[in-house]
Write a protein that holds these residues in place. Sequence first.
Motif, PDB file in Angstrom:
ATOM      1  N   LEU A  36      -6.132  39.670  21.423  1.00 45.00           N
ATOM      2  CA  LEU A  36      -7.250  40.178  20.610  1.00 45.00           C
ATOM      3  C   LEU A  36      -6.757  41.222  19.615  1.00 45.00           C
ATOM      4  O   LEU A  36      -7.201  41.245  18.463  1.00 45.00           O
ATOM      5  N   LEU A  37      -5.830  42.067  20.041  1.00 45.58           N
ATOM      6  CA  LEU A  37      -5.286  43.088  19.141  1.00 45.58           C
ATOM      7  C   LEU A  37      -4.531  42.416  17.987  1.00 45.58           C
ATOM      8  O   LEU A  37      -4.647  42.837  16.831  1.00 45.58           O
ATOM      9  N   GLU A  38      -3.821  41.361  18.313  1.00 45.88           N
ATOM     10  CA  GLU A  38      -3.096  40.622  17.269  1.00 45.88           C
ATOM     11  C   GLU A  38      -4.084  39.990  16.277  1.00 45.88           C
ATOM     12  O   GLU A  38      -3.872  40.057  15.053  1.00 45.88           O
ATOM     13  N   ASP A  39      -5.168  39.412  16.799  1.00 48.94           N
ATOM     14  CA  ASP A  39      -6.202  38.836  15.913  1.00 48.94           C
ATOM     15  C   ASP A  39      -6.773  39.914  14.993  1.00 48.94           C
ATOM     16  O   ASP A  39      -7.013  39.677  13.805  1.00 48.94           O
ATOM     17  N   VAL A  96     -20.126  50.515  24.400  1.00 49.28           N
ATOM     18  CA  VAL A  96     -20.083  51.473  23.284  1.00 49.28           C
ATOM     19  C   VAL A  96     -19.234  50.995  22.100  1.00 49.28           C
ATOM     20  O   VAL A  96     -19.196  51.643  21.057  1.00 49.28           O
ATOM     21  N   ILE A  97     -18.570  49.869  22.249  1.00 50.93           N
ATOM     22  CA  ILE A  97     -17.589  49.412  21.258  1.00 50.93           C
ATOM     23  C   ILE A  97     -18.178  49.300  19.850  1.00 50.93           C
ATOM     24  O   ILE A  97     -19.323  48.874  19.667  1.00 50.93           O
ATOM     25  N   ASP A 152     -18.007  41.927  18.980  1.00 51.58           N
ATOM     26  CA  ASP A 152     -18.699  41.035  19.921  1.00 51.58           C
ATOM     27  C   ASP A 152     -17.707  40.255  20.782  1.00 51.58           C
ATOM     28  O   ASP A 152     -17.890  40.131  21.995  1.00 51.58           O
ATOM     29  N   ALA A 153     -16.646  39.752  20.137  1.00 54.02           N
ATOM     30  CA  ALA A 153     -15.630  39.004  20.895  1.00 54.02           C
ATOM     31  C   ALA A 153     -14.935  39.920  21.894  1.00 54.02           C
ATOM     32  O   ALA A 153     -14.704  39.538  23.052  1.00 54.02           O
ATOM     33  N   VAL A 154     -14.616  41.130  21.453  1.00 53.69           N
ATOM     34  CA  VAL A 154     -13.892  42.040  22.351  1.00 53.69           C
ATOM     35  C   VAL A 154     -14.817  42.511  23.477  1.00 53.69           C
ATOM     36  O   VAL A 154     -14.412  42.553  24.646  1.00 53.69           O
ATOM     37  N   ALA A 155     -16.068  42.805  23.156  1.00 46.16           N
ATOM     38  CA  ALA A 155     -17.013  43.251  24.193  1.00 46.16           C
ATOM     39  C   ALA A 155     -17.174  42.179  25.270  1.00 46.16           C
ATOM     40  O   ALA A 155     -17.244  42.500  26.464  1.00 46.16           O
ATOM     41  N   ALA A 156     -17.220  40.915  24.853  1.00 49.96           N
ATOM     42  CA  ALA A 156     -17.361  39.827  25.837  1.00 49.96           C
ATOM     43  C   ALA A 156     -16.171  39.825  26.792  1.00 49.96           C
ATOM     44  O   ALA A 156     -16.331  39.684  28.010  1.00 49.96           O
TER      45      ALA A 156
END
Length: 167
Positions: free
Chosen positions: A154-157, A40-41, A47-51
């Motif tokens: 990922l949050l930092e990115d 649902v993201i 896409d990077a986070v979903a992976a």
Amino acid sequence: MGSKGRAIVGLDVDKLLIVLNKAYADEWLAYYQYWLGAKVIRGPMKDAVAAELSVHATEELAHATLVAERIIQLGGTPLVDPQEWFSWGNCGYEAPADPFVRKLLEQNIRGEQCAIGVYDDLMKLSAGKDPITYNIALRILEQEVEHEEDLQALLEDLELMLNPPQH
Ligand code: FE
Ligand code: FE
Ligand code: MG
């Protein structure tokens, strides 16, 4: 289960089974939170986070398998009804109702931090008493620590992308 295998455990096995079933509930809820989050993201870097969320879902399910197999080995029964997951779990479930990338990362970071505490406690409980449970807790803890770091990176990115440093 094997009676000698149970006899060498230097802990109250019934109490240990409760601790293991609580962790087992956590793993299923973590699995579903990641699995659905990956679907649902919304938002930047989705896409990077979903992976990453999908990989973590698979790893949480593998943790559930490890814990279930140890419960059975010790003569217990993994929780038979998913309705029990909420009352047994240590870490709760944060529904991905707001599917924005940052929100999902923050929810899952909280989940990982809770899981790290659960397996750190299990290692302390089983140290010198039950090497098999200790080894399972260590293997899972290694992965929960990795999960937390993956999500925080990922949050930092995301923050850097949304608020690039001014040069
Ligand atoms: Fe896990
Ligand atoms: Fe995890
Ligand atoms: Mg990862």
